[in-house]
Write a protein that holds these residues in place. Structure first.
Motif, PDB file in Angstrom:
ATOM      1  N   UNK A  12       0.710  -1.274  -0.004  1.00 41.44           N
ATOM      2  CA  UNK A  12       0.099   0.103   0.108  1.00 41.44           C
ATOM      3  C   UNK A  12       0.702   1.139  -0.112  1.00 41.44           C
ATOM      4  N   UNK A  13       1.273   1.587  -1.077  1.00 42.62           N
ATOM      5  CA  UNK A  13       2.269   2.671  -1.408  1.00 42.62           C
ATOM      6  C   UNK A  13       1.661   4.055  -0.801  1.00 42.62           C
ATOM      7  N   UNK A  14       0.352   4.278  -0.776  1.00 41.18           N
ATOM      8  CA  UNK A  14      -0.287   5.534  -0.521  1.00 41.18           C
ATOM      9  C   UNK A  14      -0.113   5.559   1.077  1.00 41.18           C
ATOM     10  N   UNK A  15      -0.567   4.833   1.729  1.00 42.80           N
ATOM     11  CA  UNK A  15      -0.353   4.867   3.362  1.00 42.80           C
ATOM     12  C   UNK A  15       0.980   4.406   4.088  1.00 42.80           C
ATOM     13  N   UNK A  16       1.974   4.251   3.241  1.00 46.94           N
ATOM     14  CA  UNK A  16       3.027   3.306   3.883  1.00 46.94           C
ATOM     15  C   UNK A  16       4.432   4.461   3.935  1.00 46.94           C
ATOM     16  N   UNK A  17       4.660   4.477   5.395  1.00 49.52           N
ATOM     17  CA  UNK A  17       5.758   5.404   5.677  1.00 49.52           C
ATOM     18  C   UNK A  17       7.020   4.604   5.422  1.00 49.52           C
ATOM     19  N   UNK A  18       7.236   3.373   5.438  1.00 51.26           N
ATOM     20  CA  UNK A  18       8.426   2.746   5.206  1.00 51.26           C
ATOM     21  C   UNK A  18       8.697   2.783   3.477  1.00 51.26           C
TER      22      UNK A  18
END
Length: 168
Positions: A12-18
């Motif tokens: 989930x690239x939209x909600x991923x800090x890492x």
């Protein structure tokens, strides 16, 4: 998901800090004087994933422990973030990390080709990697697990994994 039950990896690239952190590091590495250079993106992605989630002789054991910690057996969902944060992975995690970073570079207009996650099974076992097909049709393989970055022809001449698709 793979050929046998394991974790179902969520990306989930939209909600991923890492993932965002990895992307920012890769963007810096691919930049010259603050501008992302298309010719540097693939190598930057490969290098950052290799550095931030380094493959070791214990990678499979560490992944199994992490999956157990989150009780993610039998195709239960587990976020790719957990592997990035714990700096552990095997081929499927490396392939997904490279793929999502390339997708973000593409979304930003830095590259125009198509990243994909490929896998195959041979008598040697199963394996996954990231494949990038440039807008002109050239193919590059990003295989962090086996420390290979290059073309299908280079892999073949070096006796590496057979990264070809049937159409290749």
């Amino acid at each position: 998901m793979g050929g046998s039950p394991r974790e179902a990896i969520v990306v989930d690239s939209k909600n991923s800090q890492p993932i965002s952190n990895l992307f920012n590091i890769a963007r810096k590495k691919a930049s010259i004087n603050g501008t992302v250079k298309r010719s540097e993106v693939l190598r930057a992605v490969f290098g950052i994933v290799y550095e931030q989630i380094p493959p070791t002789d214990n990678s499979e054991i560490l992944v199994e422990r992490l999956i157990g910690t989150y009780l993610a057996w039998d195709d239960r969902k587990m976020n790719l973030d957990r592997f990035i944060e714990n700096r552990v992975g095997v081929c499927r995690h490396y392939a997904l990390a490279c793929g999502v970073l390339l997708e973000l570079f593409k979304k930003n207009g830095n590259i125009f080709g198509t990243p994909s996650i490929d896998r195959s099974t041979t008598f040697e076992g199963a394996h996954a990697w990231c494949r990038y097909t440039g807008s002109c049709g050239e193919v590059r393989i990003l295989d962090v697990m086996q420390n290979f970055f290059g073309s299908i022809q280079e892999a073949e001449s070096e006796g590496r994994w057979d990264y070809r698709r049937p159409e290749d």
